[in-house]
Design a protein around this motif. Sequence first.
Motif, PDB file in Angstrom:
ATOM      1  N   PHE A 118       0.860  -1.179   0.000  1.00 26.39           N
ATOM      2  CA  PHE A 118       0.000   0.000   0.000  1.00 26.39           C
ATOM      3  C   PHE A 118       0.900   1.233   0.000  1.00 26.39           C
ATOM      4  N   PHE A 119       0.768   2.069  -1.023  1.00 23.63           N
ATOM      5  CA  PHE A 119       1.637   3.237  -1.169  1.00 23.63           C
ATOM      6  C   PHE A 119       0.786   4.499  -1.155  1.00 23.63           C
ATOM      7  N   ASP A 120       1.153   5.454  -0.281  1.00 19.14           N
ATOM      8  CA  ASP A 120       0.424   6.709  -0.134  1.00 19.14           C
ATOM      9  C   ASP A 120       1.368   7.874  -0.404  1.00 19.14           C
ATOM     10  N   GLY A 121       1.044   8.670  -1.433  1.00 19.98           N
ATOM     11  CA  GLY A 121       1.856   9.848  -1.733  1.00 19.98           C
ATOM     12  C   GLY A 121       1.777  10.912  -0.661  1.00 19.98           C
ATOM     13  N   ASN A 122       0.723  10.872   0.152  1.00 14.59           N
ATOM     14  CA  ASN A 122       0.654  11.652   1.387  1.00 14.59           C
ATOM     15  C   ASN A 122       0.736  13.157   1.146  1.00 14.59           C
ATOM     16  N   GLY A 123       0.246  13.622  -0.008  1.00 13.91           N
ATOM     17  CA  GLY A 123       0.238  15.059  -0.272  1.00 13.91           C
ATOM     18  C   GLY A 123       1.546  15.617  -0.800  1.00 13.91           C
ATOM     19  N   TYR A 124       2.567  14.784  -0.967  1.00 13.85           N
ATOM     20  CA  TYR A 124       3.837  15.245  -1.524  1.00 13.85           C
ATOM     21  C   TYR A 124       3.848  15.049  -3.039  1.00 13.85           C
ATOM     22  N   VAL A 125       4.867  15.604  -3.698  1.00 12.64           N
ATOM     23  CA  VAL A 125       4.880  15.697  -5.152  1.00 12.64           C
ATOM     24  C   VAL A 125       6.160  15.084  -5.729  1.00 12.64           C
ATOM     25  N   PHE A 126       6.009  14.345  -6.829  1.00 13.76           N
ATOM     26  CA  PHE A 126       7.142  13.940  -7.657  1.00 13.76           C
ATOM     27  C   PHE A 126       7.384  15.065  -8.663  1.00 13.76           C
ATOM     28  N   TYR A 127       8.514  15.765  -8.512  1.00 14.72           N
ATOM     29  CA  TYR A 127       8.842  16.846  -9.427  1.00 14.72           C
ATOM     30  C   TYR A 127       9.812  16.360 -10.503  1.00 14.72           C
ATOM     31  N   ASN A 128       9.502  16.699 -11.761  1.00 13.42           N
ATOM     32  CA  ASN A 128      10.422  16.470 -12.879  1.00 13.42           C
ATOM     33  C   ASN A 128      10.928  15.028 -12.917  1.00 13.42           C
ATOM     34  N   THR A 129       9.983  14.118 -13.015  1.00 11.60           N
ATOM     35  CA  THR A 129      10.304  12.688 -13.047  1.00 11.60           C
ATOM     36  C   THR A 129      10.590  12.251 -14.476  1.00 11.60           C
ATOM     37  N   TYR A 186       6.287  -0.681 -11.980  1.00  3.97           N
ATOM     38  CA  TYR A 186       6.076  -1.370 -13.249  1.00  3.97           C
ATOM     39  C   TYR A 186       4.753  -2.121 -13.227  1.00  3.97           C
ATOM     40  N   SER A 187       4.515  -2.883 -12.172  1.00  2.00           N
ATOM     41  CA  SER A 187       3.286  -3.669 -12.099  1.00  2.00           C
ATOM     42  C   SER A 187       2.737  -3.643 -10.678  1.00  2.00           C
ATOM     43  N   VAL A 188       1.483  -3.194 -10.542  1.00  2.00           N
ATOM     44  CA  VAL A 188       0.790  -3.168  -9.264  1.00  2.00           C
ATOM     45  C   VAL A 188      -0.108  -4.394  -9.180  1.00  2.00           C
ATOM     46  N   ALA A 189       0.068  -5.182  -8.132  1.00  2.00           N
ATOM     47  CA  ALA A 189      -0.609  -6.471  -8.017  1.00  2.00           C
ATOM     48  C   ALA A 189      -2.064  -6.324  -7.569  1.00  2.00           C
ATOM     49  N   GLU A 190      -2.804  -7.389  -7.794  1.00  2.77           N
ATOM     50  CA  GLU A 190      -4.160  -7.472  -7.268  1.00  2.77           C
ATOM     51  C   GLU A 190      -4.120  -7.265  -5.753  1.00  2.77           C
ATOM     52  N   ASN A 191      -5.060  -6.488  -5.237  1.00  2.00           N
ATOM     53  CA  ASN A 191      -5.190  -6.148  -3.813  1.00  2.00           C
ATOM     54  C   ASN A 191      -4.192  -5.084  -3.350  1.00  2.00           C
ATOM     55  N   ALA A 192      -3.237  -4.702  -4.178  1.00  2.00           N
ATOM     56  CA  ALA A 192      -2.335  -3.608  -3.826  1.00  2.00           C
ATOM     57  C   ALA A 192      -3.030  -2.275  -4.105  1.00  2.00           C
ATOM     58  N   VAL A 193      -2.582  -1.235  -3.396  1.00  2.00           N
ATOM     59  CA  VAL A 193      -3.182   0.085  -3.540  1.00  2.00           C
ATOM     60  C   VAL A 193      -2.081   1.133  -3.675  1.00  2.00           C
ATOM     61  N   VAL A 194      -2.235   2.021  -4.671  1.00  6.24           N
ATOM     62  CA  VAL A 194      -1.374   3.198  -4.815  1.00  6.24           C
ATOM     63  C   VAL A 194      -2.292   4.406  -4.850  1.00  6.24           C
ATOM     64  N   LYS A 195      -2.085   5.355  -3.925  1.00  3.67           N
ATOM     65  CA  LYS A 195      -3.010   6.482  -3.843  1.00  3.67           C
ATOM     66  C   LYS A 195      -2.281   7.790  -3.548  1.00  3.67           C
ATOM     67  N   ASN A 196      -2.953   8.886  -3.896  1.00  7.07           N
ATOM     68  CA  ASN A 196      -2.484  10.237  -3.555  1.00  7.07           C
ATOM     69  C   ASN A 196      -1.093  10.541  -4.106  1.00  7.07           C
ATOM     70  N   VAL A 197      -0.828  10.076  -5.320  1.00  7.43           N
ATOM     71  CA  VAL A 197       0.458  10.340  -5.964  1.00  7.43           C
ATOM     72  C   VAL A 197       0.285  11.503  -6.940  1.00  7.43           C
ATOM     73  N   VAL A 198       1.185  12.480  -6.865  1.00  2.00           N
ATOM     74  CA  VAL A 198       1.114  13.652  -7.733  1.00  2.00           C
ATOM     75  C   VAL A 198       2.438  13.840  -8.467  1.00  2.00           C
ATOM     76  N   PHE A 199       2.328  14.124  -9.768  1.00  2.16           N
ATOM     77  CA  PHE A 199       3.503  14.451 -10.570  1.00  2.16           C
ATOM     78  C   PHE A 199       3.371  15.878 -11.081  1.00  2.16           C
ATOM     79  N   ASP A 200       4.409  16.671 -10.893  1.00  2.00           N
ATOM     80  CA  ASP A 200       4.515  17.971 -11.545  1.00  2.00           C
ATOM     81  C   ASP A 200       5.718  17.871 -12.476  1.00  2.00           C
ATOM     82  N   GLY A 201       5.450  17.424 -13.687  1.00  2.00           N
ATOM     83  CA  GLY A 201       6.504  17.143 -14.644  1.00  2.00           C
ATOM     84  C   GLY A 201       6.826  15.666 -14.660  1.00  2.00           C
ATOM     85  N   TYR A 202       6.339  14.964 -15.699  1.00  2.00           N
ATOM     86  CA  TYR A 202       6.652  13.534 -15.868  1.00  2.00           C
ATOM     87  C   TYR A 202       6.992  13.311 -17.330  1.00  2.00           C
ATOM     88  N   ASN A 203       8.111  12.650 -17.565  1.00  2.00           N
ATOM     89  CA  ASN A 203       8.545  12.390 -18.935  1.00  2.00           C
ATOM     90  C   ASN A 203       8.907  10.928 -19.106  1.00  2.00           C
TER      91      ASN A 203
END
Length: 612
Positions: A332-343, A352-369
């Motif tokens: 379970f991954f929580d971005g927690n209100g923080y930002v990925f800048y210039n990724t 690469y691959s998120v499994a069944e029953n796994a959770v990714v939430k609250n992820v923000v990108f400001d610049g993704y390439n």
Amino acid sequence: MKCKKLVSMFLVVFMLVSIALIQTINVSADSSGTIYVSSYPDLVNMMKNPGGSYILLKDIEINNADNFSVQNFSGIFDGNGHSISFSNSREGGFVEVLEKGATIKNLHVYISAATGTDNVGIIAGTSYGTISNCWVSGYVSASGINCGGLVGKLSGGSVSDCYSLATVSGTSIYGGLIGAAENASVERCYVSASIEGSRAEAGSFLGSNSSSSINNCYYNSSKNGAFLVVGIGSDTVTAKTSEEMKSAETFAGFDFSNTWVHIDGEFPKLVCYNGKGTSDNPYKIHTNDELISIIQPYLGDAGTGRYYQLAANIKNYSGPSLGDDNSRFTGFFDGNGYVFYNTNISSGGIFYSVAENAVVKNVVFDGYNYSGGGVAGAVASINHGTIDNCNVGNGTISGSKDLGGIVGENINGTVTNCSFTGDINGRGSGIGGIVGYNSYGTISNCAVYSGTIRSSDHSVGGVVGDNSNGLAENCFSLASVNTSTSESGGVAGRLYNGVIRNSYSNAGVYGNDSNSIGGIVGSIIEDGVVENCLYNKELVSVLIGGTEDKTGGISADELKNDYYYSGFDFTSVWTVDESGECIVLSSISGKGTKENPYLIRTSSDWIELELE
């Protein structure tokens, strides 16, 4: 505010984040007198009140802080599991003198180069007080005596549950953790520091020991073999190799239930800083390196039930995608209100691959390439689990097939409350603003605010490129769609036995095959269903390519008016933006009210709001 000017303002979720424009927050105190610190000016105020009680609310990065120095600190400073980083060279460490009765705890300090003459350390030059649950990194040097990674001179004070990864350079009486210890107590500490300079009165752990108690302490013998462990005085520090230090069993006396945490392949870390991986105390990730070192060991079955949380913004990440299809992310991954800048990731999404029953939430990108030849989406290349509340601003994705702003391939997974702003360029099929290829999955409450979604092949859609037996509902796209061949749709390029429901498109849709261009769907195969959807009839002539069906086609002005959105849920799902220029999703935009405010994730969000 014009709807298309909102762009990334709708990359909204959750809370104000720590962005450069909002770095200065005034010092405030609670009823007990504890002073909260969340910016460099707050730290400077400590110089005026060195006897106060302080608690750090977030990681702070400082440039050009030559004048900052707390000369005699007599209060309490609780780092609260955060970091203070000085990126420039400076004279001395965080505190010059830690007075008797004073405390510094739960803190990481990085200094690129702390220099001085005598008594120089990254946390404190001289300490008569208490330092606990702290660690240091960077570089420290002294031209005179008493130089240590953590403390230059420890006199009558104590250090417990600390470690040093710093490089220490000196000429006389210097050590990886402490330069000189006199009548002091040092417990449950370790050093994996690099020691430079002459070997006179220098130690890998401690430069000089005079009548001090040292218990359950260790140093990395794989480094600095030419140095004594303690330069002068009694030595009760245990030598261990790098491999031995990656085992919790090595560290007798360490409390791995409450104070320390063991992560496979890593030296011990402090719970206050890096968490425990549980739901109530997730692993905390502060840096690019930690993103890899904390998650990578627990991909696949080993990660089931583990929790992760960002504790700081992640800048300029260019590392690998985490995992592969044989070693999926299972936690379970929580971005927690923080930002990925210039990724910038050449192998795909953060995961690469998120499994069944796994959770990714609250992820923000400001610049993704992304530019590559594989399946890709900013959050995950392939999703079998749940992606929730993830938003990409200023995205540029270029590749082959199955490309999406959030997820490349959604296989039996769920993608909800997500948004994308940017351009996606593919050479193959399955190119979509949110998901490239959706097979038996669900896409709900998602938005594409602006940009161009295009491919030289077929199945290109504003929200999803190829929707095969999947559901897309309560979504909209304002991005233009263009394919050099066939199957281009405002929401979905191809719909194969799936459903598109309660969604709309307000942008141009283009392609070389006029029989497979649709305001909502480019092409339906077998029993695909489109229910209650709207599109701009001024830009696209039909609802579904290859048909004469003009159902849902309304004007640009009518698309701004909720009157025409019969069957859309304006109680909990949809709302009219404050300018009245477009219909948006309340779950990812807010309503600008006290109960549901506009929330800001990136600097461009703030600029757009200020323009309004």
